[in-house]
Design a protein around this motif. Structure first.
Motif, mmCIF file in Angstrom:
data_model
loop_
_atom_site.group_PDB
_atom_site.id
_atom_site.type_symbol
_atom_site.label_atom_id
_atom_site.label_comp_id
_atom_site.label_asym_id
_atom_site.label_seq_id
_atom_site.Cartn_x
_atom_site.Cartn_y
_atom_site.Cartn_z
ATOM 1 N N TRP A 140 0.822 -1.211 0.000
ATOM 2 C CA TRP A 140 0.000 0.000 0.000
ATOM 3 C C TRP A 140 0.852 1.255 0.000
ATOM 4 O O TRP A 140 0.478 2.263 -0.608
ATOM 5 C CB TRP A 140 -1.004 -0.053 1.142
ATOM 6 N N GLY A 141 2.017 1.203 0.614
ATOM 7 C CA GLY A 141 2.948 2.312 0.458
ATOM 8 C C GLY A 141 3.456 2.407 -0.974
ATOM 9 O O GLY A 141 3.621 3.500 -1.519
ATOM 10 N N GLN A 142 3.689 1.245 -1.595
ATOM 11 C CA GLN A 142 4.108 1.245 -2.997
ATOM 12 C C GLN A 142 3.051 1.883 -3.891
ATOM 13 O O GLN A 142 3.369 2.660 -4.805
ATOM 14 C CB GLN A 142 4.381 -0.188 -3.462
ATOM 15 N N ARG A 143 1.772 1.556 -3.627
ATOM 16 C CA ARG A 143 0.704 2.129 -4.449
ATOM 17 C C ARG A 143 0.602 3.635 -4.241
ATOM 18 O O ARG A 143 0.379 4.406 -5.195
ATOM 19 C CB ARG A 143 -0.629 1.448 -4.110
ATOM 20 N N ALA A 144 0.715 4.097 -2.994
ATOM 21 C CA ALA A 144 0.662 5.534 -2.722
ATOM 22 C C ALA A 144 1.794 6.251 -3.446
ATOM 23 O O ALA A 144 1.603 7.335 -4.026
ATOM 24 C CB ALA A 144 0.737 5.787 -1.213
ATOM 25 N N GLN A 145 2.974 5.649 -3.447
ATOM 26 C CA GLN A 145 4.113 6.233 -4.150
ATOM 27 C C GLN A 145 3.837 6.331 -5.650
ATOM 28 O O GLN A 145 4.073 7.380 -6.276
ATOM 29 C CB GLN A 145 5.358 5.385 -3.905
ATOM 30 N N ASP A 146 3.318 5.265 -6.226
ATOM 31 C CA ASP A 146 3.034 5.221 -7.662
ATOM 32 C C ASP A 146 2.022 6.299 -8.057
ATOM 33 O O ASP A 146 2.216 7.045 -9.027
ATOM 34 C CB ASP A 146 2.502 3.832 -8.018
ATOM 35 N N ILE A 147 0.931 6.386 -7.294
ATOM 36 C CA ILE A 147 -0.123 7.357 -7.618
ATOM 37 C C ILE A 147 0.416 8.778 -7.532
ATOM 38 O O ILE A 147 0.147 9.626 -8.406
ATOM 39 C CB ILE A 147 -1.334 7.164 -6.683
ATOM 40 N N ALA A 148 1.166 9.081 -6.484
ATOM 41 C CA ALA A 148 1.689 10.437 -6.310
ATOM 42 C C ALA A 148 2.671 10.808 -7.409
ATOM 43 O O ALA A 148 2.702 11.962 -7.861
ATOM 44 C CB ALA A 148 2.346 10.560 -4.946
ATOM 45 N N GLU A 149 3.476 9.851 -7.853
ATOM 46 C CA GLU A 149 4.415 10.125 -8.945
ATOM 47 C C GLU A 149 3.657 10.457 -10.224
ATOM 48 O O GLU A 149 4.094 11.318 -11.010
ATOM 49 C CB GLU A 149 5.321 8.919 -9.162
ATOM 50 N N ARG A 150 2.520 9.814 -10.446
ATOM 51 C CA ARG A 150 1.737 10.056 -11.658
ATOM 52 C C ARG A 150 1.175 11.474 -11.713
ATOM 53 O O ARG A 150 0.876 11.975 -12.808
ATOM 54 C CB ARG A 150 0.588 9.048 -11.747
ATOM 55 N N GLY B 222 2.734 14.125 -10.397
ATOM 56 C CA GLY B 222 3.809 15.105 -10.419
ATOM 57 C C GLY B 222 4.311 15.564 -9.069
ATOM 58 O O GLY B 222 5.009 16.587 -8.987
ATOM 59 N N ALA B 223 3.996 14.826 -8.009
ATOM 60 C CA ALA B 223 4.541 15.182 -6.701
ATOM 61 C C ALA B 223 6.003 14.754 -6.616
ATOM 62 O O ALA B 223 6.471 13.874 -7.344
ATOM 63 C CB ALA B 223 3.729 14.518 -5.595
ATOM 64 N N ARG B 224 6.743 15.400 -5.730
ATOM 65 C CA ARG B 224 8.111 14.970 -5.422
ATOM 66 C C ARG B 224 7.996 13.945 -4.292
ATOM 67 O O ARG B 224 7.702 14.295 -3.163
ATOM 68 C CB ARG B 224 8.974 16.161 -5.005
ATOM 69 N N VAL B 225 8.225 12.683 -4.616
ATOM 70 C CA VAL B 225 7.939 11.593 -3.690
ATOM 71 C C VAL B 225 9.226 11.099 -3.033
ATOM 72 O O VAL B 225 10.218 10.832 -3.711
ATOM 73 C CB VAL B 225 7.241 10.427 -4.420
ATOM 74 N N TYR B 226 9.165 10.985 -1.697
ATOM 75 C CA TYR B 226 10.309 10.502 -0.922
ATOM 76 C C TYR B 226 9.875 9.265 -0.136
ATOM 77 O O TYR B 226 9.228 9.379 0.903
ATOM 78 C CB TYR B 226 10.810 11.594 0.026
ATOM 79 N N PRO B 227 10.213 8.082 -0.625
ATOM 80 C CA PRO B 227 9.807 6.865 0.097
ATOM 81 C C PRO B 227 10.743 6.547 1.258
ATOM 82 O O PRO B 227 11.968 6.652 1.138
ATOM 83 C CB PRO B 227 9.887 5.785 -0.982
ATOM 84 N N MET B 228 10.168 6.190 2.387
ATOM 85 C CA MET B 228 10.899 5.570 3.491
ATOM 86 C C MET B 228 10.632 4.068 3.352
ATOM 87 O O MET B 228 9.486 3.642 3.460
ATOM 88 C CB MET B 228 10.388 6.057 4.842
ATOM 89 N N ILE B 229 11.661 3.297 3.112
ATOM 90 C CA ILE B 229 11.454 1.898 2.753
ATOM 91 C C ILE B 229 11.882 0.977 3.890
ATOM 92 O O ILE B 229 12.964 1.136 4.478
ATOM 93 C CB ILE B 229 12.225 1.552 1.465
ATOM 94 N N LYS B 230 10.998 0.032 4.209
ATOM 95 C CA LYS B 230 11.275 -1.017 5.177
ATOM 96 C C LYS B 230 11.086 -2.374 4.504
ATOM 97 O O LYS B 230 10.234 -2.512 3.607
ATOM 98 C CB LYS B 230 10.316 -0.918 6.369
#
Length: 414
Positions: A130-140, A142-150
């Protein structure tokens, strides 16, 4: 004039007859499907995967009622009652609270489409799909996306979040309270206050946790919370719940650009759901019968009481954990405090193909469990105890099914 009307009728009559003859001269390209001549047949199956869950009799009865017009006063009354139900299960007094005509993905998109503009900084906790999906949608968008990955099974501490907030200065942070792909329950206490100290809004996914684990939107400082209909609520998939704090509402209403989606434009939806004290205007045709079901599912949870539902899920999941360990299986989430009460993840036992186990239990016991999803694929089996399915009886059934599968499925001993 009479003769002109008579002439017009005659001309149009000849033309209409010509149109009919022309259309009738074409043979149909596609025949009626043979499959549709057969009666619909649905197997009886116990859904103990991560969702959807089995519908309750009350919800099924609501789904059999006749539809009304989506702008009838009776439907507006149902929508108002749904809003009150969402405020209860979310534990919020937010006026901007409503249901989305779409699944939990729609609610996530509604939040991101309305809160983020191109160039906005967005911090995402990625510990599962679900974090991956949020990242994908935001990139689409045009947001500047900063993932914290675990790695799967991990969660985010207050210290880690604060360091990322200070570094990236985001306008929005995403966390999944119930990460259904891994079975982790992310702690939330203190995260809203921390975000606000850095002028950041907090967005939380509670699709897999709502009703099964405590969540207090207002007291925990959550700015946007969303969930789905098909898990603990035991309602059909296809509607979702969402609420916005005053801070989140202010950011939406101060946008410089229109949201990329008209269908999910919260200003329009707020009006249609009676959240802005203005006369309601048509926005889209809501799934009226699904709203009946959602209303009844919220009513059931309100009658049961949140505290009782939380206790039911905690006790059922603890019993499941003991039974699984009794079979020699290993729980994927090591810390009991981080285990999601609604969805339990189990390490795939050595030598087995998870597909064989899932298929055997479905074919021989009419029970659904699931494998992993996204980053947990191939690593875990997932067992859901959602709403009315969270019972000791169902734990016993799935335990017996697993024992049978482990005895009969092929095992590579190398």
């Amino acid at each position: 004039m009479p003769w002109a009307l008579t002439t017009a009728r005659a001309v149009l009559g000849h033309r209409a007859a010509g149109w009919v003859r022309t259309m009738a001269s074409h043979s149909l390209l596609v025949a009626p499907p043979a499959a549709l001549s057969k009666p619909l047949s649905i197997p009886s199956r116990l859904l103990l995967g991560p969702g959807p869950s089995n519908l309750t009799p009350r919800v099924m009865a609501a789904g059999g009622l006749q539809t009304l017009g989506h702008m009838h006063r009776e439907v507006y009354q149902i929508m108002d009652e749904i809003k009150q139900g969402i405020q209860y299960v979310f534990q919020t007094r937010n006026a901007l609270t409503l249901a989305i005509s779409g699944s939990g993905h729609c609610a996530l998109e509604a939040a991101l489409f309305n809160l983020l503009e191109p160039g906005d900084s967005f911090l995402v906790g990625v510990s599962g799909i679900w974090g991956q999906r949020a990242q994908d949608i935001a990139e689409r968008i045009g947001a500047r996306v900063y993932p914290m990955i675990k790695v799967p099974g991990g969660h985010f501490t207050l210290q880690e979040v604060e360091e990322a907030l200070a570094r990236h200065k985001p306008v929005l942070l995403f966390l999944a309270h119930g990460e259904s792909s891994t079975g982790v329950m992310q702690p939330l206490d203190g995260y809203g206050e921390l975000c606000h100290r850095y002028q950041c809004l907090l967005l939380v996914d509670s699709v897999a946790s709502l009703g099964g684990a405590p969540i207090h939107m207002d007291r925990q400082g959550i700015d946007v919370l969303y969930s789905g209909s098909q898990k603990v609520l035991n309602a059909p998939p296809g509607t979702s719940l969402i609420s916005f704090s005053d801070k989140a509402k202010s950011k939406i209403y101060a946008r410089k650009t229109k949201p990329v989606s008209f269908y999910l434009d919260i200003k329009w939806l707020a009006n249609f759901w009676g959240c802005d004290d203005k006369p309601r205007m048509y926005h889209h045709t809501t799934p009226v019968v699904s709203l009946y079901s959602l209303r009844e599912s919220l009513a059931h949870l309100a009658e049961q009481g949140l505290e009782n539902s939380w206790r039911q899920h905690r006790e059922a999941s603890e019993y499941l954990h003991a039974c699984l360990q009794g079979l020699g299986l290993q729980l994927f989430v090591k810390d009991p405090a981080l285990r999601l009460p609604t969805i339990t993840s189990v390490v795939v036992p050595t030598g087995y193909d998870w597909r064989d186990i899932v298929k055997y239990i479905m074919d021989h016991h009419d029970i659904e469990i699931a494998g992993g999803l996204g980053p947990s694929a191939g690593k875990v089996l997932r067992i859901g105890l959602l709403g009315g399915n969270a019972t000791r009886e169902n734990v016993g059934r799935v335990t017996r099914a697993l024992r049978d599968a482990l005895q009969r499925c092929p095992r590579n001993k190398l």
